[in-house]
Design a protein around this motif. Structure first.
Motif, PDB file in Angstrom:
ATOM      1  N   THR A 123      28.659 -39.354   7.276  1.00  0.00           N
ATOM      2  CA  THR A 123      28.512 -37.989   7.771  1.00  0.00           C
ATOM      3  C   THR A 123      29.895 -37.473   8.149  1.00  0.00           C
ATOM      4  OG1 THR A 123      28.332 -38.518  10.117  1.00  0.00           O
ATOM      5  CG2 THR A 123      26.325 -38.694   8.811  1.00  0.00           C
ATOM      6  N   TYR A 144      19.097 -39.067  13.684  1.00  0.00           N
ATOM      7  CA  TYR A 144      18.550 -38.017  12.826  1.00  0.00           C
ATOM      8  C   TYR A 144      19.703 -37.351  12.106  1.00  0.00           C
ATOM      9  CZ  TYR A 144      14.357 -38.844  15.497  1.00  0.00           C
ATOM     10  OH  TYR A 144      13.280 -39.445  16.074  1.00  0.00           O
ATOM     11  N   LEU A 176      15.027 -33.883   8.087  1.00  0.00           N
ATOM     12  CA  LEU A 176      16.191 -34.706   8.452  1.00  0.00           C
ATOM     13  C   LEU A 176      15.915 -36.161   8.091  1.00  0.00           C
ATOM     14  CD1 LEU A 176      17.021 -33.338  12.035  1.00  0.00           C
ATOM     15  CD2 LEU A 176      17.546 -32.363   9.792  1.00  0.00           C
ATOM     16  N   ASP A 190      11.117 -31.760   9.625  1.00  0.00           N
ATOM     17  CA  ASP A 190      12.115 -30.728   9.320  1.00  0.00           C
ATOM     18  C   ASP A 190      12.985 -31.092   8.128  1.00  0.00           C
ATOM     19  OD1 ASP A 190      11.390 -29.053  11.377  1.00  0.00           O
ATOM     20  OD2 ASP A 190      12.623 -30.139  12.826  1.00  0.00           O
ATOM     21  N   GLN A 232      18.341 -22.796  10.297  1.00  0.00           N
ATOM     22  CA  GLN A 232      18.353 -24.265  10.403  1.00  0.00           C
ATOM     23  C   GLN A 232      17.277 -24.917   9.535  1.00  0.00           C
ATOM     24  OE1 GLN A 232      18.172 -22.128  12.857  1.00  0.00           O
ATOM     25  NE2 GLN A 232      16.552 -22.608  14.329  1.00  0.00           N
ATOM     26  N   GLN A 233      16.313 -24.119   9.065  1.00  0.00           N
ATOM     27  CA  GLN A 233      15.293 -24.702   8.175  1.00  0.00           C
ATOM     28  C   GLN A 233      15.693 -24.678   6.700  1.00  0.00           C
ATOM     29  OE1 GLN A 233      11.369 -23.021   8.810  1.00  0.00           O
ATOM     30  NE2 GLN A 233      11.438 -23.677  10.933  1.00  0.00           N
ATOM     31  N   HIS A 275      21.473 -34.719   9.528  1.00  0.00           N
ATOM     32  CA  HIS A 275      21.334 -33.416   8.879  1.00  0.00           C
ATOM     33  C   HIS A 275      21.913 -33.419   7.482  1.00  0.00           C
ATOM     34  CE1 HIS A 275      20.055 -30.838  12.284  1.00  0.00           C
ATOM     35  NE2 HIS A 275      20.533 -31.858  12.975  1.00  0.00           N
ATOM     36  N   SER A 276      23.068 -34.086   7.370  1.00  0.00           N
ATOM     37  CA  SER A 276      23.790 -33.987   6.106  1.00  0.00           C
ATOM     38  C   SER A 276      24.702 -35.195   5.972  1.00  0.00           C
ATOM     39  CB  SER A 276      24.580 -32.684   6.110  1.00  0.00           C
ATOM     40  OG  SER A 276      25.593 -32.733   5.154  1.00  0.00           O
ATOM     41  N   PRO A 320      17.883 -26.162   4.850  1.00  0.00           N
ATOM     42  CA  PRO A 320      18.047 -27.407   4.081  1.00  0.00           C
ATOM     43  C   PRO A 320      16.736 -27.957   3.514  1.00  0.00           C
ATOM     44  CG  PRO A 320      19.338 -27.499   6.095  1.00  0.00           C
ATOM     45  CD  PRO A 320      18.498 -26.261   6.177  1.00  0.00           C
TER      46      PRO A 320
END
Ligand code: BTX
Length: 323
Positions: free
Chosen positions: A286, A315, A303, A301, A148-149, A317-318, A151
């Motif tokens: 998204t 938040y 985000l 992180d 998960q890190q 992610h992508s 990215p």
């Protein structure tokens, strides 16, 4: 060949000064006639060499190539780019790097091509990668981090590439979260990060980097002409690709080490220095839907923090971001 490599090293040491035929033949341990043959070979490859009687040969200009030789001569890294797989033409350097990673290629292995026939962006979009005008490459990393890190490494790469572009061209790029680098508001770099991982452990991260270097406006397909640009367009002059690759690998190695030792925080600060979207109203598309709001920054992180009209914090992610 080895002789060729030695010859190029001699010329690199000579730093644009003349090297006598005599000296070259001694150093390479071959005849004067053989030296002449090697010089002719170099000319065929696009090196410009001046020959003057009694003085010998000197390199006037090196070709704008991205072969393993060109990239490795003068490379300042400890690990990145020490193994290079060069191709004239590939479908996608990502696919080749993924296979090499799967087969156990060491960290730092680089796949580079002059042309991609099926260059990819995110979500299977196309990445236009014409012959000889851009940098199309994929780098294998093996960071000891949970998946998960991963990215975050896109952001590490974005900072390294921005620094390198600034160093080589003097242009100051903007980073648009998560993976675009812009000049004059237009895209000149795309980064695609892909993973091979177990649920708890990364085996490899493949960082795909596409940079428009020497294209003219007319050389972009019409559908991206208004959103894309190249370094040459922005700078108003051609840019050599191999030195830029060397600078990217050098900067990336430094930031990557820093990231592994101290985590994402120091990178985040550098990243924010280049970021354009922060503090502005944006639309984030998204996979789960569209969110409009103000980009407030990124988390530790990596985000994106988006505040919508109801002041709710999202938040992300992508996503694709539009201003
Ligand atoms: P992305 O999904 O963010 O962007 C893809 C979109 O960008 C396309 O849909 C198109 O609108 C636009 N685009 C396509 N080609 C170009 C271009 N040359 N310049 C500017 N805009 C363009 C971005 O994905 C990630 C791209 C990574 C490319 C590298 S190249 C080496 C490696 N191999 C490979 O197949 N991909 C990566």
């Amino acid at each position: 060949s080895d002789t060729r490599k030695k010859l190029l090293e001699l010329f690199a040491e000579a730093n644009g000064e003349f090297l006598s035929g005599q000296k070259i033949s001694e150093q390479l341990g071959c005849s004067r006639a053989a030296v002449w043959k090697h010089i002719e070979e170099l000319r065929k490859e696009g090196f410009e060499l001046e020959a003057v009687r009694r003085l010998g040969y000197r390199i006037v200009s090196t070709p704008d190539k991205v072969t393993a030789n060109e990239i490795q001569l003068g490379l300042k890294t400890e690990k990145l780019g020490h193994a290079i797989h060069f191709f004239d033409e590939v479908d996608s350097t990502q696919r080749i790097a993924a296979r090499l990673a799967y087969e156990g290629a060491p960290e730092g292995t680089l796949v580079v091509a002059e042309e991609q026939k099926a260059g990819r962006g995110r979500l299977d979009r196309k990445w236009f990668s014409p012959k000889g005008t851009g940098i199309w490459m994929s780098l294998i990393l093996r960071p000891p981090i949970p998946p998960q890190q991963a990215p975050q490494l896109t952001l590490v790469a974005a900072v390294a590439i921005s620094q390198a572009i600034q160093e080589i061209t003097g242009l100051v790029p903007d980073i648009k979260w998560p993976n675009d680098i812009l000049l004059s508001g237009k895209k000149c770099v795309g980064i695609l990060t892909e993973l091979q991982a177990d649920p708890d452990r990364v085996h490899s991260v493949i960082i795909g980097i596409g940079i428009n270097v020497n294209q003219t406006v007319e050389q972009f397909p019409e559908d991206i002409r208004s959103i894309a640009t190249s370094l040459a367009i922005e700078k108003g002059g051609r840019v050599k690709r191999a030195p830029l690759i060397q600078e990217i690998l050098f900067r990336l190695e430094r930031l990557y080490k820093q990231y592994l030792e101290h985590g994402f925080r120091p990178i985040k600060l550098l990243w924010e220095g280049y970021a354009v979207s922060i503090g502005k109203p944006v639309t984030a598309r998204t996979l789960g839907g569209v969110i409009r709001g103000i980009a407030r920054g990124i988390t530790d992180d990596g985000l994106l923090i988006l505040e919508d009209e109801q002041k709710n914090i999202h938040y992300i992610h992508s996503a694709d971001i539009q201003f």
